[in-house]
Design a protein around this motif. Sequence first.
Motif, mmCIF file in Angstrom:
data_model
loop_
_atom_site.group_PDB
_atom_site.id
_atom_site.type_symbol
_atom_site.label_atom_id
_atom_site.label_comp_id
_atom_site.label_asym_id
_atom_site.label_seq_id
_atom_site.Cartn_x
_atom_site.Cartn_y
_atom_site.Cartn_z
ATOM 1 N N CYS A 194 0.884 -1.231 -0.181
ATOM 2 C CA CYS A 194 -0.067 0.093 -0.046
ATOM 3 C C CYS A 194 0.911 1.151 0.071
ATOM 4 N N SER A 195 1.930 1.209 -0.856
ATOM 5 C CA SER A 195 2.799 2.382 -0.989
ATOM 6 C C SER A 195 2.630 2.981 -2.401
ATOM 7 N N GLY A 196 3.114 4.063 -2.505
ATOM 8 C CA GLY A 196 3.400 4.770 -4.095
ATOM 9 C C GLY A 196 2.023 5.101 -4.462
ATOM 10 N N GLU A 197 1.880 4.672 -5.744
ATOM 11 C CA GLU A 197 0.673 4.732 -6.359
ATOM 12 C C GLU A 197 -0.553 3.964 -5.862
ATOM 13 N N PHE A 198 -0.408 3.117 -4.854
ATOM 14 C CA PHE A 198 -1.116 2.317 -4.256
ATOM 15 C C PHE A 198 -1.458 2.693 -2.680
ATOM 16 N N GLY A 199 -0.886 3.792 -2.368
ATOM 17 C CA GLY A 199 -0.960 4.357 -0.943
ATOM 18 C C GLY A 199 -2.139 5.069 -0.573
ATOM 19 N N SER A 200 -3.391 4.602 -0.819
ATOM 20 C CA SER A 200 -4.842 5.080 -0.279
ATOM 21 C C SER A 200 -5.609 4.067 -0.363
ATOM 22 N N PRO A 201 -6.689 4.183 0.246
ATOM 23 C CA PRO A 201 -7.680 3.139 0.451
ATOM 24 C C PRO A 201 -8.299 2.931 -0.789
ATOM 25 N N PRO A 209 -10.998 -13.151 10.995
ATOM 26 C CA PRO A 209 -11.629 -12.555 10.486
ATOM 27 C C PRO A 209 -11.808 -10.752 11.175
ATOM 28 N N ARG A 210 -11.430 -10.930 12.341
ATOM 29 C CA ARG A 210 -11.483 -9.812 13.067
ATOM 30 C C ARG A 210 -10.016 -9.103 13.272
ATOM 31 N N ALA A 211 -9.088 -9.475 12.634
ATOM 32 C CA ALA A 211 -8.061 -9.136 12.509
ATOM 33 C C ALA A 211 -7.469 -8.102 11.446
ATOM 34 N N TYR A 212 -6.661 -7.353 11.568
ATOM 35 C CA TYR A 212 -6.032 -6.409 10.283
ATOM 36 C C TYR A 212 -5.446 -7.575 9.198
ATOM 37 N N SER A 213 -5.736 -7.434 8.011
ATOM 38 C CA SER A 213 -4.913 -8.226 7.185
ATOM 39 C C SER A 213 -4.219 -7.567 6.184
ATOM 40 N N TYR A 214 -4.649 -6.086 6.160
ATOM 41 C CA TYR A 214 -3.683 -5.420 5.248
ATOM 42 C C TYR A 214 -3.764 -3.770 5.909
ATOM 43 N N ALA A 215 -3.115 -2.727 5.162
ATOM 44 C CA ALA A 215 -2.973 -1.658 5.676
ATOM 45 C C ALA A 215 -4.352 -0.834 5.822
#
Length: 315
Positions: free
Chosen positions: A190-197, A214-220
Motif C-alpha cells: 500500500c505504498s506509492g501509487e497504491f498508497g490510499s484506500p 476475520p477480526r484481525a487487520y489483514s492489510y493496511a
Amino acid sequence: MVSSFSLFISLILLSLAKGIQGATFTVVNRCQSTIWPGILANAGSQPLDSTGFELPSGETRTFQAPPSWSGRFWGRTGCQFDPSTNQGTCLTGDCGSNQIECNGQNAKPPATLAEFTVAPAGGQDYYDVSLVDGYNLPIVVEPMGGSGGTCSSTGCVTDLNRRCPSELRVGSGAACNSACEAFGTPEYCCSGEFGSPDTCKPSRYSEMFKSACPRAYSYAYDDASSTFTCSGADYMITFCPSSTSQKSANVGPLSISATTGSDNGPTESGDGPLGINTSWLPNFVTGSSSSPIPSSSSWTWPFMIASAYLLFSSF
C-alpha cells in the motif's frame, strides 16, 4: 452535613477514577512454552514498567498505562538470553536491542501485534490485532469491564504458521510473512501509487489472512472490520488462547483464491471457513464460565451506588 459532603466528593472521585488511571493491561501466556513479550510505546507516550520480559507458560504480568497512552504488544519466540547479561536474540519478533528489554525498538516482522490507544477521561479507547507485519503467535485481546462502542474481543486464534503458504513461510515454519514483507511491492505494501484506500485493495494473501482471522487487520486499509472501541475498560492480552489451534495435527496450508473480494467470512453459526470458532464469547480466552481477572469497574459501580444511597438518605 459534613459527612454527606464527604460522601458526595467520594462519589465524584470514584466516577473519575477510571479516566484518571488510564487502563490496566494483563498479559497472559497460554502457549506451551516460554515467550518474551515486547512492548513499544508510540512517540509521545511514556514507556510502561517494562519494554520486554520473560513470561513462562501459564504465567501473567500486569501493566498500568496512563490516559492517552498508545503503543503495541507482541510476543517473541525462540529467544536465547545470557542470564548474566540479559543479552541475546530471538527467533521471531526480535526487537533488535539484543536484550530482554526492547528499549524503544519495534518488533522485527513477521510478528502478530496487539495495538492500543488509551483515551483520556471520558473518551473511547481504540484497539486492534494486526497481521499487517505478518504472524508469529495467536493473540486475543479481551476488554474487561468496559462499555459502548464495539467493545468486544478481537484477535487471531488460528495457528497460521501451520497453514502458511510456502512463499510466505519463514524458515521451517516459525512465522508467516505478510505479502508486503515477502515481496516488497507497492500493491502489497500500500505504498506509492497504491498508497490510499481507493487504490490499495485486498490481495489474495490478505484475503487468506482475513478468512482465517476475520477480526484481525489483514492489510493496511482493513479498518472497517478490524478496529474496535471501548470506554473505561482494562484489557487482557492472551497469547495462544486456544489449545485446539496449538495442538491440531493434520493441518495443511491455507488455500489461496485466484480472485479477491469473495465472501470468506464466518458463517452464522460462528464457525469460520476453516472450522475455527469465531463466536468470541466473553469466556473464550479463559476457558471457564467466569473471568479469572476482575475488572476494576466490577467493584467501582456497586460502591458508587451504595455511596449515592447513603448520600441522599442522609439529607
